[in-house]
Structure formats: C-alpha cells, structure tokens
Design an enzyme around this catalytic site. Structure first.
Site, mmCIF file in Angstrom:
data_model
loop_
_atom_site.group_PDB
_atom_site.id
_atom_site.type_symbol
_atom_site.label_atom_id
_atom_site.label_comp_id
_atom_site.label_asym_id
_atom_site.label_seq_id
_atom_site.Cartn_x
_atom_site.Cartn_y
_atom_site.Cartn_z
ATOM 1 N N GLY A 1 0.808 -1.219 0.000
ATOM 2 C CA GLY A 1 0.000 0.000 0.000
ATOM 3 C C GLY A 1 0.837 1.263 0.000
ATOM 4 O O GLY A 1 2.022 1.232 -0.301
ATOM 5 N N HIS B 1 4.633 2.133 -7.929
ATOM 6 C CA HIS B 1 3.606 1.090 -8.012
ATOM 7 C C HIS B 1 2.791 1.261 -9.299
ATOM 8 O O HIS B 1 2.449 0.287 -9.961
ATOM 9 C CB HIS B 1 2.642 1.184 -6.825
ATOM 10 C CG HIS B 1 3.264 0.889 -5.501
ATOM 11 N ND1 HIS B 1 3.366 1.821 -4.498
ATOM 12 C CD2 HIS B 1 3.811 -0.245 -5.000
ATOM 13 C CE1 HIS B 1 3.940 1.281 -3.446
ATOM 14 N NE2 HIS B 1 4.233 0.036 -3.719
ATOM 15 N N GLU C 1 12.756 -2.820 -9.269
ATOM 16 C CA GLU C 1 14.202 -3.050 -9.090
ATOM 17 C C GLU C 1 14.802 -2.259 -7.936
ATOM 18 O O GLU C 1 15.960 -2.446 -7.616
ATOM 19 C CB GLU C 1 14.943 -2.704 -10.388
ATOM 20 C CG GLU C 1 14.747 -3.759 -11.438
ATOM 21 C CD GLU C 1 15.432 -3.461 -12.754
ATOM 22 O OE1 GLU C 1 16.077 -2.390 -12.880
ATOM 23 O OE2 GLU C 1 15.297 -4.296 -13.665
ATOM 24 N N LYS C 2 14.024 -1.369 -7.316
ATOM 25 C CA LYS C 2 14.580 -0.690 -6.142
ATOM 26 C C LYS C 2 14.936 -1.728 -5.083
ATOM 27 O O LYS C 2 15.956 -1.635 -4.426
ATOM 28 C CB LYS C 2 13.590 0.331 -5.566
ATOM 29 C CG LYS C 2 14.189 1.062 -4.367
ATOM 30 C CD LYS C 2 13.316 2.193 -3.897
ATOM 31 C CE LYS C 2 12.148 1.715 -3.093
ATOM 32 N NZ LYS C 2 12.529 1.142 -1.778
ATOM 33 N N GLN D 1 15.484 -8.320 -3.155
ATOM 34 C CA GLN D 1 14.182 -8.985 -3.020
ATOM 35 C C GLN D 1 13.770 -9.621 -4.353
ATOM 36 O O GLN D 1 13.298 -10.757 -4.399
ATOM 37 C CB GLN D 1 13.137 -7.957 -2.569
ATOM 38 C CG GLN D 1 11.696 -8.407 -2.729
ATOM 39 C CD GLN D 1 10.698 -7.429 -2.151
ATOM 40 O OE1 GLN D 1 10.540 -7.347 -0.943
ATOM 41 N NE2 GLN D 1 10.002 -6.672 -2.995
#
Ligand code: PAF
Length: 281
Positions: free
Chosen positions: A28, A34, A147-148, A152
C-alpha cells in the site's frame, strides 16, 4: 471500487474468465513506482490483481511496522480508473497465514545473506513466506516487482525456481522523483527537511557511477558516506558493491563483470534504500 478480502472470492470471480492474470504485490501507500508496475501488468494481462497487505513477518522492527504508512482510501482512489480489469485484494492476515502468523525458513544460495539480509534479520524469510502464499493462493501467470528492491527481486526469482511455480517474475525499473530520490512508500514519512536532504543519496550515486573507471571501491564508499552524512539528517547504514549475479559484496572491481551499488540510509527514523548499476568496465 470492490475490495476482495479473501483469495476464494478472487477465484470465484476469475473462474469463468479468459486470459492471463498479473499480480502486483504491494504493502500500500501507492506511488508512481507502483503505478508503473500496475500499468505494465495491465498492458500484459487481461486481469490484474493488486494486493495490499502490510506483511508483519518481514518487519524486524516493531516501530517500523507501526509507522508504515496506511492510506487505503487514497490507494483505492488511485486504482479506481482501472477498475474494469483490476481486482483489489486487501486480505486479513488469516487469509495469507491460515495456520499462524510466522515466517518459514528459506535458503537461496546466499542471495539472502548480505545487505538487507544481514541488516534486517528475518526480513527475507518474511518476504518469501508472504510471496509464496500470495503465489499459491492467487496463481497468477505473471508477478511484477520493482528493481529498487533488487535483492528482493532476485530472491523472488529464486523462490519461483525453488518451488517450481509457473509464474513469470517481471522486473520493472526504479521510478525516481524529479530530484532523483527513488520512489518509496516510506518517502511519505520524511519531514520537508529530510526529504530535501534525501535527494543527496542518488546525486552521490550518480557521481560514483560517472567515476567508476577512476575510483576503487573504498573511494566510492568513502565518497558516499561523506556526501550523504554532510547533511546531518542522514547516516549511512551500509554501502556495498556486489556482483549482480550472486549478490556477494566485493572490495575490488574486475573488468567484464556486472556489479551494483546497494545503499541503505537512515534519516532520523526512516530507512531508505537505493541501488544503481556499475556498468561492465
Ligand atoms: O516490496 C514490497 O512491497 C513487499 O516486500 C512485498 C513484495 C509486497 C511483500 O510483502
């Protein structure tokens, strides 16, 4: 906009629909970063599920979890124009963690070891647990990540291979503010002074990138720390240069190998991360 709270409702909506499903997992506080994932997912799939779930198991710091921005009404408004093909999934934790709210334990050949893995113990176990649950419960054809969070992203790609899931993990470039700060939900927590200072992070990374053939790793690290900490609002949590494939930090750079710089920086309370490529020299 209709909010689905269980994966079963999503299944029953999609069961007689044709076409591929793209998933954009989020916590969120949606921003342009996003939006770029949702836009790509919308172009590449008939149906797009955006999940909003602040996943407690990936926070190693309870204060950080408590302060994470929560803006569901605004998030819904931002997604509303796409409502014809978009399903918003905002589950209770029991839908994703039916047994107990706890992480499983994973190994990803060392991808999880350094940077965020070392500085936020348990973080990637929490991320992998919730992403595995989202993948298994929603069965998307594609899933979109920025990609930030490069580490992850690599871990989620490894997770898909490990679990032998038929899901394409799509990586999307970092979206930056006009002054270069990487977009992040946490930017909303910065005071105006901190927000201004935070633009130094990317500026310093750009200077390092443009001196990559002349400077060694320790000069790069020293420059970053000096430039960023000049602003009293910020302290460097880490600066690493790591090989893009195995994410193992290096002290010296070899020609022909692709690296990335990974940084984490604290403002008074908020922790920001960023990453840039160091080209093959
Ligand atoms: O990147 C994030 O927002 C989160 O780590 C994710 C992938 C949604 C899992 O909670």
């Amino acid at each position: 906009m209709f909010v689905y709270t269980t994966h079963r409702e999503i299944h029953s909506f999609l069961k007689d629909k044709k076409g591929s499903v793209g998933l954009v997992p989020t916590m969120g506080a949606l921003h342009q970063g996003h939006a770029s994932l949702v836009e790509k997912a919308t172009l590449e799939n008939e149906w797009v599920i955006v999940s909003i779930f602040i996943n407690p198991t990936q926070f190693n710091n309870q204060e950080d979890l408590a302060e994470y921005p929560k803006t569901l009404t605004k998030d819904q408004q931002k997604l509303a124009p796409l409502k014809e093909k978009l399903l918003l999934y905002v589950p209770e934790y029991t839908d994703l963690y039916p047994e107990k709210l706890a992480s499983k334990s994973y190994r990803f050949d060392g991808l999880e070891k350094h940077m965020e893995g070392a500085y936020r113990p348990g973080h990637f176990d929490g991320v992998a647990t919730v992403v595995q649950s989202l993948f298994e419960k929603l069965s998307p054809n594609r899933a979109y990540f920025g990609e930030k969070d490069f580490q992850q992203l690599q871990i989620i790609k490894a997770l898909v291979v490990q679990l032998d899931l038929k899901i394409e993990v799509v990586s999307c470039p970092i979206i930056r503010e006009d002054d270069g700060l990487a977009m992040s939900s946490r930017n909303a927590l910065l005071s105006p002074k901190e927000r201004k200072a935070a633009s130094e992070i990317y500026k310093a990374l750009q200077v390092i990138q443009s001196n990559q053939t002349a400077w060694d790793a320790s000069k790069m690290s020293h420059y970053f720390k000096t430039k960023v900490e000049e602003k009293s609002e910020m302290t460097v949590d880490y600066f690493f240069i790591a090989n893009t494939t195995d994410l193992i930090p290096v002290q010296s750079l070899e020609r022909g190998i692709s690296y990335r710089i990974f940084v984490a920086v604290y403002t008074r309370k908020t922790r920001l991360i960023d990453t840039v490529e160091l080209g093959i020299m």
